[in-house]
Enzyme design. Sequence first.
Site, mmCIF file in Angstrom:
data_model
loop_
_atom_site.group_PDB
_atom_site.id
_atom_site.type_symbol
_atom_site.label_atom_id
_atom_site.label_comp_id
_atom_site.label_asym_id
_atom_site.label_seq_id
_atom_site.Cartn_x
_atom_site.Cartn_y
_atom_site.Cartn_z
ATOM 1 C CD GLU A 135 32.008 1.026 28.803
ATOM 2 O OE1 GLU A 135 33.108 2.061 28.944
ATOM 3 O OE2 GLU A 135 31.802 -0.168 29.121
ATOM 4 C CB THR A 167 41.546 2.088 33.867
ATOM 5 O OG1 THR A 167 42.394 2.273 34.709
ATOM 6 C CG2 THR A 167 42.271 1.585 32.776
ATOM 7 N NE ARG A 174 31.938 2.807 35.052
ATOM 8 C CZ ARG A 174 31.721 2.255 36.014
ATOM 9 N NH1 ARG A 174 33.677 1.749 35.448
ATOM 10 N NH2 ARG A 174 31.764 0.874 36.293
ATOM 11 C CB ALA A 196 41.133 -2.543 34.173
ATOM 12 C CG HIS A 226 34.379 -1.510 31.126
ATOM 13 N ND1 HIS A 226 33.330 -0.822 30.930
ATOM 14 C CD2 HIS A 226 35.039 -2.163 32.497
ATOM 15 C CE1 HIS A 226 33.434 -0.679 32.318
ATOM 16 N NE2 HIS A 226 34.366 -1.127 33.056
HETATM 17 P P1 NAD Z 1 36.604 4.590 45.244
HETATM 18 O O1 NAD Z 1 35.337 5.213 45.631
HETATM 19 O O2 NAD Z 1 37.418 3.988 46.371
HETATM 20 O O3 NAD Z 1 37.765 5.801 45.145
HETATM 21 C C1 NAD Z 1 37.398 6.629 43.657
HETATM 22 C C2 NAD Z 1 38.332 8.265 43.938
HETATM 23 O O4 NAD Z 1 37.601 9.548 43.614
HETATM 24 C C3 NAD Z 1 37.357 8.728 46.077
HETATM 25 O O5 NAD Z 1 38.871 9.069 46.839
HETATM 26 C C4 NAD Z 1 37.224 10.174 45.979
HETATM 27 O O6 NAD Z 1 37.008 10.889 47.018
HETATM 28 C C5 NAD Z 1 37.503 10.605 44.136
HETATM 29 N N1 NAD Z 1 36.758 11.267 43.975
HETATM 30 C C6 NAD Z 1 35.209 11.335 44.071
HETATM 31 N N2 NAD Z 1 34.809 12.483 42.948
HETATM 32 C C7 NAD Z 1 36.234 13.309 42.631
HETATM 33 C C8 NAD Z 1 36.220 14.530 42.284
HETATM 34 N N3 NAD Z 1 35.082 14.858 41.537
HETATM 35 N N4 NAD Z 1 37.709 14.801 41.662
HETATM 36 C C9 NAD Z 1 38.596 13.972 42.190
HETATM 37 N N5 NAD Z 1 38.568 12.607 42.769
HETATM 38 C C10 NAD Z 1 37.184 12.625 43.222
HETATM 39 O O7 NAD Z 1 36.799 4.041 44.155
HETATM 40 P P2 NAD Z 1 37.751 2.721 43.340
HETATM 41 O O8 NAD Z 1 37.419 1.252 43.853
HETATM 42 O O9 NAD Z 1 39.276 2.851 42.994
HETATM 43 O O10 NAD Z 1 37.251 3.290 41.468
HETATM 44 C C11 NAD Z 1 37.371 4.162 40.968
HETATM 45 C C12 NAD Z 1 36.300 4.231 39.827
HETATM 46 O O11 NAD Z 1 37.303 2.722 39.157
HETATM 47 C C13 NAD Z 1 35.075 3.379 39.775
HETATM 48 O O12 NAD Z 1 34.383 4.543 40.309
HETATM 49 C C14 NAD Z 1 34.910 3.160 38.081
HETATM 50 O O13 NAD Z 1 34.038 3.973 37.670
HETATM 51 C C15 NAD Z 1 36.543 2.743 37.751
HETATM 52 N N6 NAD Z 1 36.569 1.501 37.368
HETATM 53 C C16 NAD Z 1 36.673 0.876 36.419
HETATM 54 C C17 NAD Z 1 36.985 -0.927 36.174
HETATM 55 C C18 NAD Z 1 37.281 -1.200 34.915
HETATM 56 O O14 NAD Z 1 36.899 -2.549 35.029
HETATM 57 N N7 NAD Z 1 37.697 -0.307 33.974
HETATM 58 C C19 NAD Z 1 37.146 -1.526 37.287
HETATM 59 C C20 NAD Z 1 36.205 -0.890 38.995
HETATM 60 C C21 NAD Z 1 36.251 -0.001 38.811
#
Ligand code: NAD
Length: 332
Positions: free
Chosen positions: A262, A231, A233, A296, A294
């Site tokens: 997408e 959920t 990217r 979520a 998309h």
């Molecule tokens: P966040 O920045 O709070 O958390 C991301 C985490 O990923 C951090 O703890 C970071 O250290 C970790 N990270 C970075 N690089 C990494 C790697 N190489 N391996 C493992 N972990 C790694 O972000 P969030 O708010 O939790 O969101 C996460 C992702 O969810 C966003 O980047 C976005 O792409 C996706 N998202 C999707 C939707 C949707 O509608 N489907 C909505 C919001 C966010």
Amino acid sequence: MKIACFSTKPYDEQFLSAAAKEFEHEFAFLEHRLDASTVVLVEGCDAVCAFVNDTLDRSVLEKLSEFGIGLLAMRCAGINNVDLDAAAEFGVRVVRVPRYSPYAVAEHTVGLILTLNRKIHKAYNRVRENNFSIDGFLGFDLQGRTFGVIGTGAIGRVLAKIMNGFGCRVLLYDRFPNEEGKQLGEYVGLDDLLAESDLVSLQCPLTPETYHLIDADRLRKMKRGAMLINTSRGGLVDASAAIEGLKSGQLGGFALDVYEEESGVFFEDLSQEVMQDDVLSRLMTFPNVLITSHQAFFTREALETIAHTTLQSIDAFGRGDDLVDEVVATPS
Ligand code: NAD
């Protein structure tokens, strides 16, 4: 200020217009996706508001700068579609909405898991046809299963908390483990997480480093028959490798809200058109694949926060104040 808002859907207009009442800014709502062919539409505007499938590459950012756009307000958290180096080079400042509702995404993730595991989507259709058989709907208890979370930021931690409630053993992997995460599960190496988890959920950003994080090699490292959930990217998963994994049974289920290709498909009604994406078409043929488009993030609370935060950033930019949600390129 006048803001050109690209990829506008009726719900964007509804929530952004409502939030704009508090501020003295005006939106020009455009249904078009932003790319090199539509960038001219920013003429006469001071800022741009864009979304996940808009193209913010070097050429578009250069044009934005030529049109005098000083601010790009991304109304989302993930900004993998923005060339931050080019933005800096052309003097376009970039803000995003880093926190809106981690609950929205985590809860949708759980919805996908329960639906795919217990075949609720199939049951819904079967019952509507007066077919009350439950053959083929056999699922498994989540209680006692090992649940792997890759990325323990805001969303990953909410998800870990929920899965603790289901009685799962929660394994965590993050490049930068955090203290809150340690209260919710056990941090392990990525290979260990893949080998031990019955379900693996991706909650990390898409970066050059995480591109195809789940590829053929990592799929082989997963427990045979495990479920993969994405959920975050689309580019985190090599979808063609996932198809091979599903065909061989190595991958026991795949739930996805995001897909690498997408753009131009998700968020659109293509029901009268011939699907051109063979990988997506193949994915849709598997009985153990569940795809949402998309959505979520798509809760009332999330949209209100996204709209309000976006306008706060635009307003701060207009007044020359600090941009608290600014993102800048990290030096390589
Ligand atoms: P966040 O920045 O709070 O958390 C991301 C985490 O990923 C951090 O703890 C970071 O250290 C970790 N990270 C970075 N690089 C990494 C790697 N190489 N391996 C493992 N972990 C790694 O972000 P969030 O708010 O939790 O969101 C996460 C992702 O969810 C966003 O980047 C976005 O792409 C996706 N998202 C999707 C939707 C949707 O509608 N489907 C909505 C919001 C966010």
